[in-house]
Motif scaffolding. Sequence first.
Motif, PDB file in Angstrom:
ATOM      1  N   PHE A 489     110.174 -19.649  43.064  1.00  0.00           N
ATOM      2  CA  PHE A 489     110.285 -21.027  43.753  1.00  0.00           C
ATOM      3  C   PHE A 489     108.955 -21.713  44.011  1.00  0.00           C
ATOM      4  CE2 PHE A 489     113.189 -17.801  46.334  1.00  0.00           C
ATOM      5  CZ  PHE A 489     114.178 -18.294  45.903  1.00  0.00           C
ATOM      6  N   GLU A 564     121.093  -7.040  39.289  1.00  0.00           N
ATOM      7  CA  GLU A 564     122.331  -7.069  40.050  1.00  0.00           C
ATOM      8  C   GLU A 564     122.902  -5.671  40.378  1.00  0.00           C
ATOM      9  OE1 GLU A 564     124.804 -10.190  38.289  1.00  0.00           O
ATOM     10  OE2 GLU A 564     126.508  -8.842  38.655  1.00  0.00           O
ATOM     11  N   GLY A 565     123.160  -5.262  41.399  1.00  0.00           N
ATOM     12  CA  GLY A 565     123.636  -3.691  41.444  1.00  0.00           C
ATOM     13  C   GLY A 565     122.861  -2.790  41.018  1.00  0.00           C
ATOM     14  N   LEU A 567     122.006  -2.898  37.385  1.00  0.00           N
ATOM     15  CA  LEU A 567     121.291  -3.491  36.357  1.00  0.00           C
ATOM     16  C   LEU A 567     119.823  -3.977  36.695  1.00  0.00           C
ATOM     17  CD1 LEU A 567     124.318  -5.866  35.173  1.00  0.00           C
ATOM     18  CD2 LEU A 567     123.542  -3.427  34.350  1.00  0.00           C
ATOM     19  N   THR A 643     105.635  -9.865  62.049  1.00  0.00           N
ATOM     20  CA  THR A 643     106.848  -9.452  62.140  1.00  0.00           C
ATOM     21  C   THR A 643     106.943  -8.114  62.685  1.00  0.00           C
ATOM     22  OG1 THR A 643     107.274 -10.155  59.911  1.00  0.00           O
ATOM     23  CG2 THR A 643     109.078  -8.872  60.819  1.00  0.00           C
ATOM     24  N   THR A 695     116.312  -8.843  44.403  1.00  0.00           N
ATOM     25  CA  THR A 695     117.109  -8.816  43.259  1.00  0.00           C
ATOM     26  C   THR A 695     117.053 -10.041  42.358  1.00  0.00           C
ATOM     27  OG1 THR A 695     119.194 -10.023  43.982  1.00  0.00           O
ATOM     28  CG2 THR A 695     118.969  -7.862  44.365  1.00  0.00           C
ATOM     29  N   ARG A 697     118.897 -12.662  42.446  1.00  0.00           N
ATOM     30  CA  ARG A 697     118.967 -13.792  43.261  1.00  0.00           C
ATOM     31  C   ARG A 697     118.515 -13.699  44.920  1.00  0.00           C
ATOM     32  NH1 ARG A 697     123.605 -12.343  40.419  1.00  0.00           N
ATOM     33  NH2 ARG A 697     123.728 -13.551  38.746  1.00  0.00           N
ATOM     34  N   LYS A 698     118.212 -12.535  45.237  1.00  0.00           N
ATOM     35  CA  LYS A 698     117.946 -12.455  46.553  1.00  0.00           C
ATOM     36  C   LYS A 698     116.199 -12.055  47.052  1.00  0.00           C
ATOM     37  CE  LYS A 698     119.508  -9.851  50.669  1.00  0.00           C
ATOM     38  NZ  LYS A 698     118.301  -9.421  51.219  1.00  0.00           N
ATOM     39  N   PHE A 699     115.749 -12.941  47.620  1.00  0.00           N
ATOM     40  CA  PHE A 699     114.192 -13.011  47.911  1.00  0.00           C
ATOM     41  C   PHE A 699     113.857 -13.041  49.457  1.00  0.00           C
ATOM     42  CE2 PHE A 699     115.521 -15.212  44.341  1.00  0.00           C
ATOM     43  CZ  PHE A 699     114.734 -14.604  43.096  1.00  0.00           C
ATOM     44  N   GLN A 700     112.710 -12.263  49.784  1.00  0.00           N
ATOM     45  CA  GLN A 700     112.180 -12.427  50.932  1.00  0.00           C
ATOM     46  C   GLN A 700     111.186 -13.594  50.828  1.00  0.00           C
ATOM     47  OE1 GLN A 700     110.134  -9.010  52.523  1.00  0.00           O
ATOM     48  NE2 GLN A 700     111.716  -7.862  51.399  1.00  0.00           N
ATOM     49  N   HIS A 701     111.178 -14.649  51.780  1.00  0.00           N
ATOM     50  CA  HIS A 701     110.147 -15.803  51.590  1.00  0.00           C
ATOM     51  C   HIS A 701     109.857 -16.071  52.681  1.00  0.00           C
ATOM     52  CE1 HIS A 701     109.717 -20.202  49.783  1.00  0.00           C
ATOM     53  NE2 HIS A 701     108.748 -19.681  50.543  1.00  0.00           N
ATOM     54  N   THR A 702     108.464 -15.828  53.087  1.00  0.00           N
ATOM     55  CA  THR A 702     107.520 -15.507  54.305  1.00  0.00           C
ATOM     56  C   THR A 702     106.184 -16.313  54.210  1.00  0.00           C
ATOM     57  OG1 THR A 702     108.533 -13.226  54.117  1.00  0.00           O
ATOM     58  CG2 THR A 702     106.810 -13.620  55.674  1.00  0.00           C
ATOM     59  N   LEU A 703     106.178 -16.658  55.503  1.00  0.00           N
ATOM     60  CA  LEU A 703     104.747 -17.466  55.701  1.00  0.00           C
ATOM     61  C   LEU A 703     103.707 -16.422  56.450  1.00  0.00           C
ATOM     62  CD1 LEU A 703     106.398 -20.748  57.146  1.00  0.00           C
ATOM     63  CD2 LEU A 703     105.670 -20.015  54.860  1.00  0.00           C
ATOM     64  N   GLU A 705     100.440 -15.982  58.475  1.00  0.00           N
ATOM     65  CA  GLU A 705      99.376 -16.728  59.139  1.00  0.00           C
ATOM     66  C   GLU A 705      98.019 -16.298  58.884  1.00  0.00           C
ATOM     67  OE1 GLU A 705     100.201 -18.760  63.186  1.00  0.00           O
ATOM     68  OE2 GLU A 705      98.425 -17.095  63.675  1.00  0.00           O
TER      69      GLU A 705
END
Lengths: 713, 713
Positions: A489, A564-565, A567, A643, A695, A697-703, A705
């Motif tokens: 991203f 994926e799964g 793979l 968090t 994965t 297609r799956k991401f953690q997108h974090t800010l 401080e």
Amino acid sequence: MRKGSHLIDVSVSQRLFTRTPNLREENSLVLRQQLHEYFVSTFDCYESLFETLTCDEAYYEKPISLRHPLIFYFGHTATFFINKLLLARMIDTRINPRFESIFAVGVDEMSWDDLNDAHYQWPTPAEVKNYRDQVRALVIHLIETAPLQLPVEWNNPWWAIIMGIEHERIHLETSSVLIRQHKLTYVKNHPQWKPCRETGQAPANELIKVAAGSVTLGKEKSNPYYGWDNEYGTHSADIPEFQASKFLVSNQEFLEFVEAGGYKNQSHWEEEGLGWVAFTRAQHPTFWLKKNGQWYLRLMTEEIPMPWDWPAEVNYHEAKAFCNWKKAETGLAVRLPTEDEWYRLYAAAGLQNPGPQKANGNIHLDYWASSCPVNKFPQGEFYDVVGNVWQWTETPIYPFAGFDVHTIYDDFTTPTFDERHNLIKGGSWVSCGNESLVESRYAFRRHFFQHAGFRYVVSEELKPVPGSHYETDKLLSEYAEFHYGDEYFGVANFPKALVSLAIETLGDLPKAKALDIGCASGRATFELAKHFDFVTGVDFSARFIGQGVHLSQNETLRYTLVDEGELVQYKSRSLSDLGLEHTKDKVEFFQGDACNLKPQFTGYDFILAANLIDRLYSPAKFLSAIHERLNINGVLMLTSPYTWLTDHTPREDWVGGFKKDGESFTTLDGLKAQLGEHFELIKGPLEVPFVIRETKRKFQHTLSEVTFWKRVK
Amino acid sequence: MRKGSHLIDVSVSQRLFTRTPNLREENSLVLRQQLHEYFVSTFDCYESLFETLTCDEAYYEKPISLRHPLIFYFGHTATFFINKLLLARMIDTRINPRFESIFAVGVDEMSWDDLNDAHYQWPTPAEVKNYRDQVRALVIHLIETAPLQLPVEWNNPWWAIIMGIEHERIHLETSSVLIRQHKLTYVKNHPQWKPCRETGQAPANELIKVAAGSVTLGKEKSNPYYGWDNEYGTHSADIPEFQASKFLVSNQEFLEFVEAGGYKNQSHWEEEGLGWVAFTRAQHPTFWLKKNGQWYLRLMTEEIPMPWDWPAEVNYHEAKAFCNWKKAETGLAVRLPTEDEWYRLYAAAGLQNPGPQKANGNIHLDYWASSCPVNKFPQGEFYDVVGNVWQWTETPIYPFAGFDVHTIYDDFTTPTFDERHNLIKGGSWVSCGNESLVESRYAFRRHFFQHAGFRYVVSEELKPVPGSHYETDKLLSEYAEFHYGDEYFGVANFPKALVSLAIETLGDLPKAKALDIGCASGRATFELAKHFDFVTGVDFSARFIGQGVHLSQNETLRYTLVDEGELVQYKSRSLSDLGLEHTKDKVEFFQGDACNLKPQFTGYDFILAANLIDRLYSPAKFLSAIHERLNINGVLMLTSPYTWLTDHTPREDWVGGFKKDGESFTTLDGLKAQLGEHFELIKGPLEVPFVIRETKRKFQHTLSEVTFWKRVK
């Protein structure tokens, strides 16, 4: 070397089994013709091997219990073509989905999917032959008509065709071993598979010096001959002088070990070998048998009186036990050669890859369908550096720097990067095509049998092998990618971005010692070392700092990423990939608890605590004591997405993120309260983003401080 | 109305308690002067209330067990100034951190933090007075010297000052109730707190018609007078004709209910009231007491023989039970008024907010420190629409459309949006400042006592109250935001983006019926209804479709979003906020199982299954039957990140994401295999991103693979 020899001399090729073709051939019609011949000769040769079987039952009875019956292997090499051609998009439909399901998987002894016979409705050999004919026609049609873009290299769809052929040549060898392990009643002699009939007294072995020298292994993608993934990349090493046995260890020489009780004396065996010998109760090499007090040797299709001057065929454990016995007997540092040392032998022997002429070695089926005397083929001062039988090495297979998996065959090598598969070198009488090339790298489990024996060396040195382990733990792999991998991203690498921000903020302040507390995989530790004299990385988890330690030892970090799964993709990074190679001597990593740090971690000019405080069991213990680690005017950089989770930090220990005395009390409020006595907030809060890939297609997108705190007292 | 009256007439203001100031005053010196006076008069008045206490013990003994002792309230209103001024950044340090910790929290009976006396080291009243003096000096200093930017409105830091004053005026009233609940020995008469001495025979009550009419509630942010968060926004309603009692229910009138055994007859009580009356064993209003067979009434500082013509003071349960008894007695539809109906009464009475003159009603301390006869203040045809005692309504407090919390006081109203806090209207003799305004909206738990009574109405209609519930479940709130909330990282709203893509893909294909299977919170269902004649949303979870149903009923979706730890923000969205109000009659929502869909869901032109297949327990059941729901040439749109997890889908039921027959088999491969019989892939795979917000700084950022499949047979 065969460079420049585009065509194999016709008078010879009538007798010799086709060599692996030069893929840089610039005339596409010539290349089609060569591939046609290479495919057909291979397909034919493989089928002729099965003509040594005596009956249909021979196809269905398993030669050894942990592997499929031969009917599987008869179909498997054809199905492999279909599967790889589909993946390469050279074809778009299957020929026989049922066959292509049952013939797809089950080659490796320990990675089988399902070996329960009840689950397989094997077709008849005639049905499989009919299927093979269909595959043959399809592949020939492709070779003759499919669009061909030169050159044929790694990413060319035609690579799948050569892959299929070379794959079949591997199975030519491994199936010949299975046939050799089959009951004698199931096999018969065959004019195309005639063994050597020469034998005599075994020569006395002797040690010959090999001068110190350097080796460079690995090939480039532009190499004109097909290679498997593990051959590409680079590796070089300086090898001190050593001695190596002139001959492969003969049956005669090995008999001394057998008769000295070598199989019964536990002290000769390595731990893993001890387990093997105890489990199998082996008392002599697997192809040896004793009848009426006489030793015999099992060949592919017959048993012959023991040819004492032929090479002993053993697995790694037996070879290693022999060396250990020999070491004890002689007091010399006897062991197997390493892969690198084998290349010194190859250079000393002045060898080249098989060319259009008969090879100077018992290889590529140029002579017989068996071994031959160990003193038959002189190569320089040595014999059989190449050919006769494979030679076990001390080296577990590992990836060269720059290793990359091939997308249509990502599990050719990677499952063997487990430090339990040792390389065999030199090839055997049936090693053809890629197998016969000096660049080839085949590795098997150490208890496995092939047409393989060994020579021994004497050397005081045994360098550790580069690591080959691929991290597969989800969290560790995600962090390896987070710290050392790609950007997603468009978000810049987080540890690198933090260090840039830190350096900008510190300006002219002293930069002698820095501490990266909660360093995880260690990227910021290395990045800080670009600017500081010395940097300490500390993390609670030994597994995390292991990644930093590994890199600082100039090793490559290898990991799999879930796509994926189940793979995955295979990734690797080294410090030099990241322009950080010069930092490795300026860092150290320790396991430590940020809430209870050992006294020696002190006197720092800068401390980074990235994404740490909301993962501590007692942030207050950390925050109330961290000033003791910093020099006066030293700077503490805190970053966190705050968090707070009770899994990590008991609710009553959160720094903020709750109502206090009725009002919202943020973590920043809490930091000000807890750090206020010794620190001044000099910059921030700022937000720095990071992305962790879970994965494809799956991401953690974090800010996160970010705040900078200067120790003022 | 007081618009235009910038200054209170001085001759009157000497006697009257200061009115809440016009914050649109354009002369800043005048405004400073008015705020100074408003603050000082309020601070003084509040302190004088505590002069009714007889001794220090009176400060420490709790008047009622579930609330703090009065010493807390004495300090609390001062601490409140400090806390809000800090949040508004008008000051940056505390005056007394210890006091400001213990005086911060503990106002509401059921939301206390800690009422265990052992945990409080209360200071002496003198110490608190000293602290109050410091706060007084600070606030006066601010009012005199702090930079003042006009106008003073919602986001102006000076709002904190008015908030502090109005907050103290609320506690003026609630502390007066606590004092009224204190032991008589702890209280004494005081010249500033003299009760009314007028009493006589109670008038017979009667019903008066109120014509049908519309009401518009809520005020704009530009309103010149301070308001609490719950007053802003808009609400309007058409109210049919109803009858209302001319007088508040007097002690005399209520006695009939008591003597008729009203407290003992369970049939009169609502369920919650029944619980209260059983628990407390109440037999008459809480401030009534019987001595020697005579009824007395407890006032703030004394007990007086029952003034039968004064209003009965009761909680909601008692008022409601009275109405139910009266309904049973008379056969009329007797109940309490709604909030809306009270505004019809207010309009009928021709009232205005208190001005510089003495109010036409027993309010704002303009007359006494007690109630007075119910026939003292005629207001139009009615008496006491405003003043004397608060009047319970049938209406649980709910947010108006456009409701927003104030950032420095986000828990003023939100905890009361639970459908358990009913609005009281009209104010009492001690309702001052904002409390005395027609716009004010105070709500208390239904069993709570204030200086509150009631009037009854007769009406066949009782409209349901708009919902006020804030979704706090983490997953549901995250989905509410995902579907209806803001965009993050510039990623477009996902359901909306999917529908745009679908409409573009469908072109001229029929658009009669669409199915949104796995609709979750339902945004795509509404978006599809912009283009289709009718759309069905189906989800496995009733809680999820509840959000769609709620919106389709023209209700506002309200939810809290986690910012950090336990800190949240309050959000709300309605269809009209999103330009979707016209779709509400074109959608329906059902709970259903995508793997076992009921027969009626069929005949669709388009089916959307967004982020569904990797959450099904049996994707094959869904994929193998979904063609039966589509018309021929109808289109199925699948989107998924293919995040296969055994928690949702047994490994053997994954559509792809594993090695099959030795080769990588992706979910797309699996979809082609499972859908191939009836569908043709007409578009895709494409990737559409989405973001789910978990906290202010933590997000899931995911790519969903989109494919379009046309049913061909």
